[in-house]
Design a protein around this motif. Sequence first.
Motif, PDB file in Angstrom:
ATOM      1  N   CYS A  45       0.828  -1.209   0.000  1.00 20.49           N
ATOM      2  CA  CYS A  45       0.000   0.000   0.000  1.00 20.49           C
ATOM      3  C   CYS A  45       0.857   1.251   0.000  1.00 20.49           C
ATOM      4  O   CYS A  45       0.439   2.282  -0.483  1.00 20.49           O
ATOM      5  N   ARG A  46       2.061   1.155   0.544  1.00 17.14           N
ATOM      6  CA  ARG A  46       3.063   2.220   0.586  1.00 17.14           C
ATOM      7  C   ARG A  46       2.652   3.388   1.471  1.00 17.14           C
ATOM      8  O   ARG A  46       3.253   4.451   1.410  1.00 17.14           O
ATOM      9  N   ALA A  82       5.593  11.809   1.124  1.00 19.40           N
ATOM     10  CA  ALA A  82       5.380  10.478   0.554  1.00 19.40           C
ATOM     11  C   ALA A  82       4.027   9.913   0.967  1.00 19.40           C
ATOM     12  O   ALA A  82       3.287   9.349   0.155  1.00 19.40           O
ATOM     13  N   GLN A  83       3.697  10.090   2.237  1.00 19.28           N
ATOM     14  CA  GLN A  83       2.423   9.561   2.734  1.00 19.28           C
ATOM     15  C   GLN A  83       1.247  10.255   2.050  1.00 19.28           C
ATOM     16  O   GLN A  83       0.267   9.615   1.671  1.00 19.28           O
ATOM     17  N   LYS A  84       1.377  11.567   1.879  1.00 14.76           N
ATOM     18  CA  LYS A  84       0.294  12.301   1.219  1.00 14.76           C
ATOM     19  C   LYS A  84       0.181  11.903  -0.256  1.00 14.76           C
ATOM     20  O   LYS A  84      -0.916  11.839  -0.810  1.00 14.76           O
ATOM     21  N   ALA A  85       1.326  11.637  -0.882  1.00 17.45           N
ATOM     22  CA  ALA A  85       1.315  11.216  -2.276  1.00 17.45           C
ATOM     23  C   ALA A  85       0.559   9.902  -2.413  1.00 17.45           C
ATOM     24  O   ALA A  85      -0.281   9.726  -3.298  1.00 17.45           O
ATOM     25  N   VAL A  86       0.854   8.963  -1.498  1.00 16.21           N
ATOM     26  CA  VAL A  86       0.187   7.664  -1.557  1.00 16.21           C
ATOM     27  C   VAL A  86      -1.307   7.825  -1.317  1.00 16.21           C
ATOM     28  O   VAL A  86      -2.133   7.220  -2.002  1.00 16.21           O
ATOM     29  N   MET A  87      -1.652   8.669  -0.362  1.00 20.37           N
ATOM     30  CA  MET A  87      -3.081   8.882  -0.089  1.00 20.37           C
ATOM     31  C   MET A  87      -3.795   9.423  -1.323  1.00 20.37           C
ATOM     32  O   MET A  87      -4.897   8.999  -1.658  1.00 20.37           O
ATOM     33  N   LEU A  90      -4.358   6.610  -3.634  1.00 18.46           N
ATOM     34  CA  LEU A  90      -5.392   5.688  -3.150  1.00 18.46           C
ATOM     35  C   LEU A  90      -6.782   6.231  -3.429  1.00 18.46           C
ATOM     36  O   LEU A  90      -7.724   5.480  -3.655  1.00 18.46           O
ATOM     37  N   LEU A  91      -6.887   7.553  -3.375  1.00 14.59           N
ATOM     38  CA  LEU A  91      -8.219   8.145  -3.496  1.00 14.59           C
ATOM     39  C   LEU A  91      -8.649   8.391  -4.936  1.00 14.59           C
ATOM     40  O   LEU A  91      -9.840   8.549  -5.182  1.00 14.59           O
TER      41      LEU A  91
END
Lengths: 776, 443
Positions: A45-46, A82-87, A90-91
């Motif tokens: 999921c990263r 990075a976390q915001k990019a993955v979110m 995902l959305l």
Amino acid sequence: MVEIEIDGKTLQVADGSTIIEAAHQLGVYIPHFCYHKKLSIAANCRMCLVQVEKAPKPMPACATPVTNGMKVFTHSELAVKAQKAVMEFLLINHPLDCPICDQGGECQLQDLAVGYGESASKYEEEKRVVPDKNLGPLVSTDMTRCINCTRCIRFTAEIAGFMELGQAFRGEHAEVMPFIGKTVDTELSGNLIDLCPVGALTSKPFRFSARTWELSRRKSVSPHDGLGSNLIVQTKHDRVIRVLPLENEDINECWLTDKERFSYQGLNSAERLTRPMVKQGGAWKEVDWNVALDYASHALRDVAKTHGGGAIGGLLSPHSTLEELYLAQKLLRGLGSENIDCRLRQSDFSADGKRKGTPWLGMKIADVSRLDRVLLVGSFLRKDQPLLAQRLRQSAKRGAQISVLHSADDDLLIKLTARAIASPSQLPAVLAQIVKAVCALKGVTADPALAGLTVSAEAQAIAQSLASGGTSGILLGNFAQQHAQAATLHSLGRQLASALGGGFGFLGEAANSVGGYVAKAVPTGAGLNAAAMIQSPRQAYVVLGAEPELDCADGAKALESLSKAAAVVVLTPFKSQTMLDYAAVLLPVSPFSETSGTFVNTEGRVQSFYAAAKPLGETRPAWKVLRVLGNLLGVTGFDFNSSEEVRTEALGGQPEFVSGLDNAIDSGALNLTASATGFERVADVPIHFADPLVRRAPALQQARDSAAPAARMNASMLAKLGLVEGGSVRVGGAAAVTLAAQLDTALPDGVVRVAAAHSATVALGAMAGVVSVEKA
Amino acid sequence: MALIDTINPLLTTGWSKGDAGWSLKDYEARGGYAQLKRILASKMPQDDLIAEVKKSSLRGRGGAGFPTGLKWSFMPKAAPEKYVVCNTDEGEPGTFKDRDLLRFDPHSTIEGMIIAGYAVGAKRGYNYIHGEIFDIYQRFEEALDQARAAGYLGDNILGSGFSFDLFAHHGWGAYICGEETGLLESIEGKKGQPRYKPPFPANFGLYGKPTTINNTETFAAIPFILGMGGEAYLNLGKPNNGGTKLFSVSGHVNRPGNYEVPMGTPFAKLLEMAGGMRGGRKLKAVIPGGSSAPVLPADIIMDCTMDYDSIAKAGSMLGSGAVIVMDETVCMVKALERLAYFYFEESCGQCTPCREGSGWLYRVVHRIEHGEGRADDLDLLNRVTDNMMGKTICALADAAAFPVRSFIKHFQSEFEYHIEHKKCLVDPAVQRAGSGFFKAGAA
């Protein structure tokens, strides 16, 4: 141990830990979806990307092992970016249909989107739509919401033991799906709902019925198998509408069986008895409590006066609470009856009087996971105690050797080291061979009764595995406890365990299989046991929480004896037509969700719980009903003001574990002569028919495990009788029933497997023994 | 189409007879299996063998360029069960050298793998051949039979006491199965998805056992390196870039094909060998190392030599050696759309940034190409690629991002023109004229 630094805080963590585990130890939350502590690491999921000093790229915290001196930054600019990019990724293809999603309010994606998502997306293309899948009657799908974390896939493969889900197709077209045309049929499927971090997999029975914040919740304990899984029972308007696991690493870990999760539907069954009823002149009338209690007490007193207390028999369900069992036996003994039993499916009681204490698991549930060598004797483990099967499955993966001695080679989805499959009458002899072989390997003197035995290759293989080292455990399952020579199996099992210097125990069939002994809900002295009070009909019976035709070893005989009795007083949450036929009084008592009470699980752990909902209609907790009956009948010592007082008296205090647990037995001379001519019946108790509550849970009744009973035989037996699969076969016991023939390659010769606890097979009578089988 | 034209034929020595020179006897006639015999007869110590490979400075020919000898030395000595795996998945668009290696000279790869097995102590090997070249897979099977019959494979090879067997395995055409751990998963019968590393294959590879996995060309070079000595092989190329390299030249050249040249050969020389630009048109851009390598405009590539270090210095990668040549008739937006679509289709779907990002990239490039681009689309593409790169298990997300970033970087004005004018900067008629599907001037 290594020393690392997370967000400026140093800590010591075990070698081989991952960053996410270390952070958890420190109380630092790292956002994640695919990571789950009980599943293998996927790192797909990263979401858990964090900054690690000297690493050029952000690293997944779930998969990165700690090294000495490592510096981790979970909230640095790089990490958060990075976390915001993955979110955002995902959305973009997530439907964002939270208002109509059952997961709303308890959704990991929703929660984390608040912290890491933007209020608007730059993605303006058409979103992906994924066709829904049919996973069966329990798990509902909205696959468009799936974020492909693969937790569900890993669960089926790793925990449930068979990869029933997989990811087909590539890239954006990737879809989680079952095998084509198949559903998810594991007895643990409901856990997929808990594991799914989004609303892709939700509960089918619960669908669209409530929002999480509308629910009241209470801790409770499962009333089904002997483990006593911990529950969170959720109610809306005093109706139980959902049950979730309460994590308890010592018992159910974070899992629940489907039976435990979905049986709550039975609590809301139309068959709930909500008003007391009495039969007058052959007609049933709903009456007030005082009338019904008067009626019941008079009936019992009359029989006791006329025929003596011994004319009354008490058939008590082992799924009743400790308090109920304690008061029921106290009431019956007060009336002068010693005919009290909660071991309804047992058929061999010859161990009574020879036992040193209460039979139990012989170890802690958690210790089962630590055994290196295990022999399961007579157990449909995967269906009888699914979460113990799960523990052994994990043990086998870490190298434990599991062997089986049974009359059916059902696939436990556990890697077995050795197995011996024999007809029921042969089980004691094969177990004796294993004992003999182990004694030889260990240089221990064997029981002289075993001298003449020839050890078969299968028995030798099991013995060799058991004797090859590590801690060992011999576990007797439900089938062994219900066996016609259960006491012999008990003695042999003990001998085997002592030759090995290992553990020995019984897998508890019901929530209070141990509690029943503690509550003294078993006969003493000349009192009749469950089988005897059915074989020698009584004038009156008190039935607590059971449906004897389905819950006793010989349902047909039980029904016959109950029908002949002058008075049958039934304390029950449910009514059935059969009950209306044999009973004189029906007293509506609370199921586990509407009463306080205690279950003593198979490891002897005392687990008390409160009512999660108000009693339905005029239903009352059984302990209160029994208390009033005791007062009405003038039995002394019935002045309890709370269930806690009953518990304290029953347990002699408030222990965490009950005392008196002991599997020792004076074995006496072993009887290993087996005589069986014709077909022996192997009767399993199907998982969704084991007790009155689960029998009334509609969604579970549609599951694959609830298929109608068939006459199952191996190929050579079918051929011998000239049968084809699906053809009609007449099985004759007490009476004959006609069933469909079914091929079951897991069975030995000379055996027909016909499930018990089902209305279609009640007429057959005894669960164990010889039956006739012929083409119909 | 010329398949063979080399300066110093080494790996391609055996190609001269085309399809008539591949079998065992031809290979033996060229001196094949001599190195294997020598190693076995002399019971050459494994460390010496690995040292010789290290000396050659051979770097992995699959794309990443990792030093081969070093990779071999990572294999744990004590492990009882080890594997050698050859990667002939060759899914990188523009690459077709491994196909020809197995077609014209399969035994050099087989010999290289046996020697590798000896060096790392493995008893079993697999060659994973991508499914689109099924006839090559069949030829390799035939070659294996020959080697087995001659005693080069199997138990107790040539009476040496060393046993090694080799099997071919064909894939079904997934690009991701060329990623080494995805390939291992695929051999195991699972869905081809890369594994998270560490652990690396040298510790946890095929069936969880230590595994050395190399590209076909890497294995094929081994017998030649041992034949001439590591030092001599290194000296064919330049320091840190030893030996020769096969380049698959495709695109707008007169003679597309495989060319074996020493490392460090100027690009201009390679282009000349490939017959120069088709129709005498002007060179516009070159993707020097397979479709995932950043594109380089003509002026930059013309100054490069073909080796790992020079191409890296220019901002791209030597990669698998697939040189895609584009002339002035190419619309860079359209070319990028094609590349973006490839990665969108081939993402395995495991990691969120790649699964979701590769489709996003394609859709934005697609809309620019189709006249629906928006003013901030180039910023969006740069932001999405930035969010993808370095955030996934394998390098496919980077592979999808590199073309997008490099095309925009070097040809920004062309993209801007497309967005503003909703049409190609390069006249469609010119594009058609440049396409191989139309006769020049037919438009």
